[in-house]
Design a protein around this motif. Structure first.
Motif, PDB file in Angstrom:
ATOM      1  N   ILE A  52       0.856  -1.181   0.000  1.00 52.93           N
ATOM      2  CA  ILE A  52       0.000   0.000   0.000  1.00 52.93           C
ATOM      3  C   ILE A  52       0.897   1.238   0.000  1.00 52.93           C
ATOM      4  O   ILE A  52       1.686   1.445   0.916  1.00 52.93           O
ATOM      5  N   ASP A  53       0.773   2.025  -1.018  1.00 54.90           N
ATOM      6  CA  ASP A  53       1.592   3.231  -1.137  1.00 54.90           C
ATOM      7  C   ASP A  53       0.706   4.459  -0.940  1.00 54.90           C
ATOM      8  O   ASP A  53       0.278   5.102  -1.900  1.00 54.90           O
ATOM      9  N   MET A  54       0.400   4.719   0.325  1.00 58.27           N
ATOM     10  CA  MET A  54      -0.441   5.867   0.660  1.00 58.27           C
ATOM     11  C   MET A  54       0.189   6.607   1.836  1.00 58.27           C
ATOM     12  O   MET A  54       0.650   5.986   2.797  1.00 58.27           O
ATOM     13  N   SER A  55       0.195   7.925   1.761  1.00 55.96           N
ATOM     14  CA  SER A  55       0.781   8.711   2.844  1.00 55.96           C
ATOM     15  C   SER A  55       0.008   8.520   4.142  1.00 55.96           C
ATOM     16  O   SER A  55       0.593   8.542   5.223  1.00 55.96           O
ATOM     17  N   PHE A  56      -1.303   8.308   4.044  1.00 54.53           N
ATOM     18  CA  PHE A  56      -2.116   8.072   5.239  1.00 54.53           C
ATOM     19  C   PHE A  56      -1.594   6.871   6.020  1.00 54.53           C
ATOM     20  O   PHE A  56      -1.481   6.911   7.243  1.00 54.53           O
ATOM     21  N   ILE A  57      -1.277   5.789   5.316  1.00 53.13           N
ATOM     22  CA  ILE A  57      -0.802   4.558   5.953  1.00 53.13           C
ATOM     23  C   ILE A  57       0.554   4.791   6.611  1.00 53.13           C
ATOM     24  O   ILE A  57       0.769   4.426   7.763  1.00 53.13           O
ATOM     25  N   ALA A  58       1.471   5.432   5.887  1.00 49.39           N
ATOM     26  CA  ALA A  58       2.807   5.706   6.429  1.00 49.39           C
ATOM     27  C   ALA A  58       2.712   6.602   7.662  1.00 49.39           C
ATOM     28  O   ALA A  58       3.405   6.372   8.669  1.00 49.39           O
ATOM     29  N   GLU A  59       1.853   7.600   7.609  1.00 46.61           N
ATOM     30  CA  GLU A  59       1.688   8.508   8.753  1.00 46.61           C
ATOM     31  C   GLU A  59       1.072   7.791   9.947  1.00 46.61           C
ATOM     32  O   GLU A  59       1.495   7.994  11.088  1.00 46.61           O
ATOM     33  N   LEU A  60       0.107   6.935   9.689  1.00 49.31           N
ATOM     34  CA  LEU A  60      -0.529   6.180  10.764  1.00 49.31           C
ATOM     35  C   LEU A  60       0.479   5.254  11.443  1.00 49.31           C
ATOM     36  O   LEU A  60       0.552   5.194  12.675  1.00 49.31           O
ATOM     37  N   ILE A  61       1.278   4.558  10.653  1.00 43.25           N
ATOM     38  CA  ILE A  61       2.301   3.669  11.217  1.00 43.25           C
ATOM     39  C   ILE A  61       3.303   4.469  12.033  1.00 43.25           C
ATOM     40  O   ILE A  61       3.688   4.056  13.135  1.00 43.25           O
ATOM     41  N   GLU A  62       3.702   5.630  11.545  1.00 40.78           N
ATOM     42  CA  GLU A  62       4.634   6.485  12.292  1.00 40.78           C
ATOM     43  C   GLU A  62       4.013   6.946  13.612  1.00 40.78           C
ATOM     44  O   GLU A  62       4.678   6.951  14.650  1.00 40.78           O
ATOM     45  N   ASN A  63       2.741   7.324  13.599  1.00 36.62           N
ATOM     46  CA  ASN A  63       2.062   7.729  14.838  1.00 36.62           C
ATOM     47  C   ASN A  63       1.998   6.573  15.833  1.00 36.62           C
ATOM     48  O   ASN A  63       2.197   6.772  17.041  1.00 36.62           O
ATOM     49  N   TYR A  64       1.716   5.385  15.346  1.00 36.41           N
ATOM     50  CA  TYR A  64       1.735   4.210  16.229  1.00 36.41           C
ATOM     51  C   TYR A  64       3.137   3.998  16.806  1.00 36.41           C
ATOM     52  O   TYR A  64       3.290   3.723  18.000  1.00 36.41           O
ATOM     53  N   ASN A  65       4.163   4.108  15.964  1.00 36.47           N
ATOM     54  CA  ASN A  65       5.541   3.915  16.428  1.00 36.47           C
ATOM     55  C   ASN A  65       5.897   4.904  17.535  1.00 36.47           C
ATOM     56  O   ASN A  65       6.530   4.528  18.529  1.00 36.47           O
ATOM     57  N   ILE A  66       5.507   6.144  17.361  1.00 39.15           N
ATOM     58  CA  ILE A  66       5.780   7.168  18.380  1.00 39.15           C
ATOM     59  C   ILE A  66       5.077   6.809  19.685  1.00 39.15           C
ATOM     60  O   ILE A  66       5.667   6.871  20.770  1.00 39.15           O
ATOM     61  N   ALA A  67       3.811   6.416  19.591  1.00 43.94           N
ATOM     62  CA  ALA A  67       3.051   6.058  20.798  1.00 43.94           C
ATOM     63  C   ALA A  67       3.664   4.847  21.491  1.00 43.94           C
ATOM     64  O   ALA A  67       3.829   4.841  22.715  1.00 43.94           O
ATOM     65  N   ILE A  68       4.021   3.826  20.721  1.00 47.12           N
ATOM     66  CA  ILE A  68       4.612   2.616  21.303  1.00 47.12           C
ATOM     67  C   ILE A  68       5.931   2.941  21.992  1.00 47.12           C
ATOM     68  O   ILE A  68       6.228   2.416  23.068  1.00 47.12           O
ATOM     69  N   SER A  69       6.711   3.829  21.402  1.00 46.14           N
ATOM     70  CA  SER A  69       8.013   4.186  21.974  1.00 46.14           C
ATOM     71  C   SER A  69       7.894   5.050  23.222  1.00 46.14           C
ATOM     72  O   SER A  69       8.721   4.954  24.127  1.00 46.14           O
TER      73      SER A  69
END
Length: 162
Positions: free
Chosen positions: A130-147
Motif C-alpha cells: 500500500i503506497d499511501m501517505s495516510f498509511i505511512a503517517e498512521l504507522i509512524e504515529n503508532y511507532n511514536i506512541a509505542i516508543s
C-alpha cells in the motif's frame, strides 16, 4: 410501526454512517498497528490489550492526554472510548485471520489477556504494497506512541476517563 434500526437509518445520512462505521478502515488501521509492533518489538505476538490500548491512543486522539504540556483535567475525555474498539476487536481479528494477515495464539472465546496476535508474512506484504501517505503517517504515529507511552494499568485508567 418502524423498527429502531429503520428509524436510525432515517436519522443518519449514509455518508455519516460510513464515516463512523467503516469496517474496512478499522481492518487497515489494525493491520498498521500490528505492522508498527512488528517494526518496534522483539516479541512475535502482541496481546490484544496492547492492540486496544495503542489503537485507542491514536485513533480516538487520546494521545493528547500524554503530551508534555497537557493536563488530564483540562482535556474533555469521552469516557470509555477504548471499549468501543474492544467490542469490535474479535470480529476484526477473525476477518484478518480469514485473509491470512494475522495469526492468533489462543481462542477468541478466552479472556482478552489470554489472546495474542502476530502479523503474518502475507499481512506484512499487504501493508508494504500500500503506497499511501495516510498509511505511512498512521504507522509512524503508532511507532511514536509505542516508543513513548507504556501500556500500564495507570495509563489505561487515564484513557478510560477515570
Amino acid at each position: 410501526m418502524n423498527s429502531e434500526v429503520e428509524i436510525k437509518k432515517l436519522l443518519v445520512p449514509p455518508s455519516i454512517e460510513l464515516l463512523f462505521n467503516n469496517e474496512q478502515l478499522e481492518l487497515i488501521k489494525t493491520l498498521c498497528l500490528l505492522y508498527a509492533f512488528y517494526l518496534k518489538s522483539n516479541r512475535k505476538f502482541n496481546k490484544i490489550s496492547d492492540i486496544v490500548f495503542y489503537y485507542s491512543l491514536i485513533n480516538f486522539n487520546l494521545i493528547k492526554v500524554f503530551e508534555s504540556n497537557s493536563k488530564v483535567a483540562e482535556i474533555n475525555l469521552e469516557k470509555n472510548l477504548p471499549f468501543r474498539f474492544q467490542t469490535k476487536i474479535n470480529k476484526i481479528l477473525l476477518e484478518l485471520t480469514n485473509f491470512n494477515y494475522v495469526e492468533i495464539k489462543g481462542e477468541l472465546s478466552h479472556k482478552i489477556n489470554d489472546i495474542s496476535v502476530k502479523l503474518t508474512p502475507e499481512g506484512i506484504n499487504f501493508i508494504n504494497e500500500i503506497d499511501m501517505s495516510f498509511i505511512a503517517e498512521l504507522i509512524e504515529n503508532y511507532n511514536i506512541a509505542i516508543s513513548n507511552i507504556k501500556n500500564t494499568s495507570e495509563n489505561k485508567k487515564i484513557i478510560l476517563g477515570g
